[in-house]
Design an enzyme around this catalytic site. Structure first.
Site, PDB file in Angstrom:
ATOM      1  N   TYR A  68       0.814  -1.210   0.000  1.00  0.00           N
ATOM      2  CA  TYR A  68       0.000   0.000   0.000  1.00  0.00           C
ATOM      3  C   TYR A  68       0.853   1.268   0.000  1.00  0.00           C
ATOM      4  O   TYR A  68       0.417   2.316  -0.468  1.00  0.00           O
ATOM      5  CB  TYR A  68      -0.887   0.057   1.250  1.00  0.00           C
ATOM      6  CG  TYR A  68      -2.237  -0.596   1.117  1.00  0.00           C
ATOM      7  CD1 TYR A  68      -2.338  -1.956   0.849  1.00  0.00           C
ATOM      8  CD2 TYR A  68      -3.400   0.140   1.275  1.00  0.00           C
ATOM      9  CE1 TYR A  68      -3.580  -2.558   0.758  1.00  0.00           C
ATOM     10  CE2 TYR A  68      -4.647  -0.458   1.185  1.00  0.00           C
ATOM     11  CZ  TYR A  68      -4.727  -1.806   0.922  1.00  0.00           C
ATOM     12  OH  TYR A  68      -5.954  -2.393   0.828  1.00  0.00           O
ATOM     13  N   LYS A  96       3.152 -15.059   3.259  1.00  0.00           N
ATOM     14  CA  LYS A  96       3.338 -15.790   2.000  1.00  0.00           C
ATOM     15  C   LYS A  96       4.839 -16.000   1.856  1.00  0.00           C
ATOM     16  O   LYS A  96       5.459 -15.651   0.839  1.00  0.00           O
ATOM     17  CB  LYS A  96       2.726 -14.982   0.835  1.00  0.00           C
ATOM     18  CG  LYS A  96       2.645 -15.726  -0.479  1.00  0.00           C
ATOM     19  CD  LYS A  96       1.562 -16.799  -0.544  1.00  0.00           C
ATOM     20  CE  LYS A  96       1.647 -17.587  -1.841  1.00  0.00           C
ATOM     21  NZ  LYS A  96       0.702 -18.731  -1.883  1.00  0.00           N
ATOM     22  N   ASP A 142      -3.093 -18.059   1.444  1.00  0.00           N
ATOM     23  CA  ASP A 142      -4.111 -18.794   0.682  1.00  0.00           C
ATOM     24  C   ASP A 142      -4.792 -19.829   1.575  1.00  0.00           C
ATOM     25  O   ASP A 142      -6.018 -19.976   1.574  1.00  0.00           O
ATOM     26  CB  ASP A 142      -3.517 -19.427  -0.593  1.00  0.00           C
ATOM     27  CG  ASP A 142      -2.210 -20.154  -0.366  1.00  0.00           C
ATOM     28  OD1 ASP A 142      -1.637 -20.065   0.753  1.00  0.00           O
ATOM     29  OD2 ASP A 142      -1.746 -20.841  -1.304  1.00  0.00           O
ATOM     30  N   ASP A 178      -6.418  -6.663   4.462  1.00  0.00           N
ATOM     31  CA  ASP A 178      -7.557  -6.051   3.764  1.00  0.00           C
ATOM     32  C   ASP A 178      -8.479  -7.143   3.245  1.00  0.00           C
ATOM     33  O   ASP A 178      -9.696  -7.112   3.452  1.00  0.00           O
ATOM     34  CB  ASP A 178      -7.034  -5.192   2.602  1.00  0.00           C
ATOM     35  CG  ASP A 178      -8.161  -4.544   1.811  1.00  0.00           C
ATOM     36  OD1 ASP A 178      -9.087  -4.004   2.458  1.00  0.00           O
ATOM     37  OD2 ASP A 178      -8.117  -4.586   0.570  1.00  0.00           O
ATOM     38  N   ASP A 206     -12.354  -8.733   4.975  1.00  0.00           N
ATOM     39  CA  ASP A 206     -13.654  -8.761   4.287  1.00  0.00           C
ATOM     40  C   ASP A 206     -14.255 -10.163   4.345  1.00  0.00           C
ATOM     41  O   ASP A 206     -15.461 -10.334   4.560  1.00  0.00           O
ATOM     42  CB  ASP A 206     -13.516  -8.340   2.808  1.00  0.00           C
ATOM     43  CG  ASP A 206     -13.799  -6.863   2.589  1.00  0.00           C
ATOM     44  OD1 ASP A 206     -13.457  -6.065   3.493  1.00  0.00           O
ATOM     45  OD2 ASP A 206     -14.335  -6.508   1.522  1.00  0.00           O
TER      46      ASP A 206
HETATM   47  C1  IPM Z   1     -10.462  -0.899   4.047  1.00  0.00           C
HETATM   48  C2  IPM Z   1     -10.708  -0.336   2.677  1.00  0.00           C
HETATM   49  C3  IPM Z   1      -9.544   0.587   2.309  1.00  0.00           C
HETATM   50  C4  IPM Z   1      -8.291  -0.254   2.272  1.00  0.00           C
HETATM   51  C5  IPM Z   1      -9.727   1.377   1.003  1.00  0.00           C
HETATM   52  C6  IPM Z   1     -10.999   2.209   1.027  1.00  0.00           C
HETATM   53  C7  IPM Z   1      -8.540   2.241   0.710  1.00  0.00           C
HETATM   54  O1  IPM Z   1     -10.887  -1.363   1.765  1.00  0.00           O
HETATM   55  O2  IPM Z   1     -10.326  -0.107   5.003  1.00  0.00           O
HETATM   56  O3  IPM Z   1     -10.408  -2.118   4.182  1.00  0.00           O
HETATM   57  O4  IPM Z   1      -7.982  -0.882   1.244  1.00  0.00           O
HETATM   58  O5  IPM Z   1      -7.602  -0.297   3.277  1.00  0.00           O
HETATM   59 MG    MG Z   2     -10.962  -3.299   2.636  1.00  0.00          MG
END
Ligand code: IPM
Ligand code: MG
Length: 359
Positions: A135, A190, A222, A246, A250
């Site tokens: 990032y 990884k 993975d 990240d 999710d």
């Molecule tokens: C998160 C989001 C952010 C990230 C984006 C909006 C930049 O997906 O906070 O998980 O990738 O960190």
């Molecule tokens: Mg995110």
């Protein structure tokens, strides 16, 4: 106590408004000040993170953040895109430790896409390193658009990197968090392919020697993705880098039924923090009053606990959220048959009411 309120884009304003109502329903003394951030700030001031917004965040004890982003900004030069606002805040405030708890509420166990027995009682904590990795490697923000297109590039690259001190400090955060939980850390890497994550693995192992009371294991990313949906309850604390964190957070969010339930805290070494729901700005449902405000309300609870030293108030909010779920109130993202469908503002009002009726 000073709280900077940064609603941002899309559903940001709607969900943050409910969290602010909940904060005001507690008997606490605090000041708030709001500012534009993300696409909203770009529209008004030509930059997603104006100096005044950054300064407000720096001067506050804590930041309550909504969400940023909208497809309509996709053709902007990268430094001007809404996402750069949250990345800029994380970097400038040094918010390297991101806590993303994934808790499956008993009332929502059937809202998960996984079988009840896999997620019932789930309580895992993902700790994502937030200011390093690919990032923030080179190059950053080099892309320049011409008439909404990016001419001339046949190749692109980003650099994945971590330094030993960056890994050490997040590893300490993870081991210390595990001590307050079930004394288990899974470090996700990884290392079989990437040098960055061989260093990650080595340094986490070294730090682990200082925590003999915490069990450490290592998992490739993975495999971690697979285990998260196969047997998520085997995890306690998961610590990983920015990119993998990240993605995995999710996935973990959906175990709980909806990403609309997931709060997060991003802390620096002074316990100053930014608190935001783990979900995005959801432009498709913005302005419709249907977004789930609970992730933001629960983020406000994390803010009270981590940055404002108000653990009892935090617990009151968490209890109130539990109450409204028990009452059967559901925004569309967590709705199931037989429940009462409510909108964003009704959900916020119900939490406020539940607070008021606490003994
Ligand atoms: C998160 C989001 C952010 C990230 C984006 C909006 C930049 O997906 O906070 O998980 O990738 O960190
Ligand atoms: Mg995110």
């Amino acid at each position: 106590m000073k709280i900077a309120i940064l609603p941002g884009d899309g559903i940001g304003a709607e969900i943050v408004a409910e969290a602010v109502k909940v904060l005001h329903a507690l008997d606490l003394k605090f000041e708030t000040e709001s500012a534009l951030v993300g696409g909203a700030a770009f529209d008004a001031h030509g930059h997603p993170l104006p100096d005044a917004t950054l300064q407000l965040a720096k001067d506050a004890d804590a930041v309550l953040f909504g969400a940023v982003g909208d497809w309509k900004y996709d053709t902007l030069d990268r430094p001007l895109r809404p996402e750069q606002a949250i990345l800029g805040l994380r970097k400038n405030l040094g918010l390297f430790a991101n806590f993303r708890p994934a808790i499956c509420y008993a009332q929502l166990v059937d809202a998960s896409s996984l079988k009840r027995e896999l997620v019932s009682g789930l309580d895992i904590l993902i700790i994502r390193e937030l200011t390093g990795d690919i990032y923030f490697g080179q190059p950053r923000g080099r892309r320049v658009a011409v008439d909404g297109h990016f001419p001339g590039s046949e190749e692109a690259f980003d650099t994945m990197r971590y330094s030993r001190p960056e890994i050490e400090r997040i590893a300490h955060v993870a081991f210390q968090a595990a001590r307050k939980r079930h004394q288990r850390v899974t470090s996700v890497d990884k290392a079989n392919v990437l040098e960055t994550f061989q260093l990650w693995k080595d340094v986490v192992s070294e730090v682990g020697l200082q925590y003999p009371d915490v069990a450490l294991d290592h998992m490739y990313v993975d495999n971690a993705a697979m285990q998260l949906v196969k047997a998520p309850k085997k995890f306690d604390v998961v610590v990983t880098g920015n990119m993998f964190g990240d993605i995995l957070s999710d996935a973990a969010a959906m175990l709980t039924g909806s990403i609309g339930m997931l709060p997060s805290a991003s802390l620096n070494d002074k316990n100053q923090g930014l608190y935001e729901p783990s979900h995005g700005s959801a432009p498709d449902i913005a302005g419709k009053g249907v977004a789930n405000p609970l992730a933001t309300i629960l983020s406000a609870a994390m803010m009270l606990r981590f940055s404002l030293n108000q653990p009892e108030a935090a617990m009151r909010i968490e209890k109130a959220v539990d109450t409204v779920l028990t009452q059967g109130l559901r925004t569309p993202d967590i709705y199931s048959d037989g429940m009462t469908k409510v909108g964003t503002a009704d959900m916020g009002a119900a939490v406020v009411k539940a607070l008021a009726s606490q003994a």
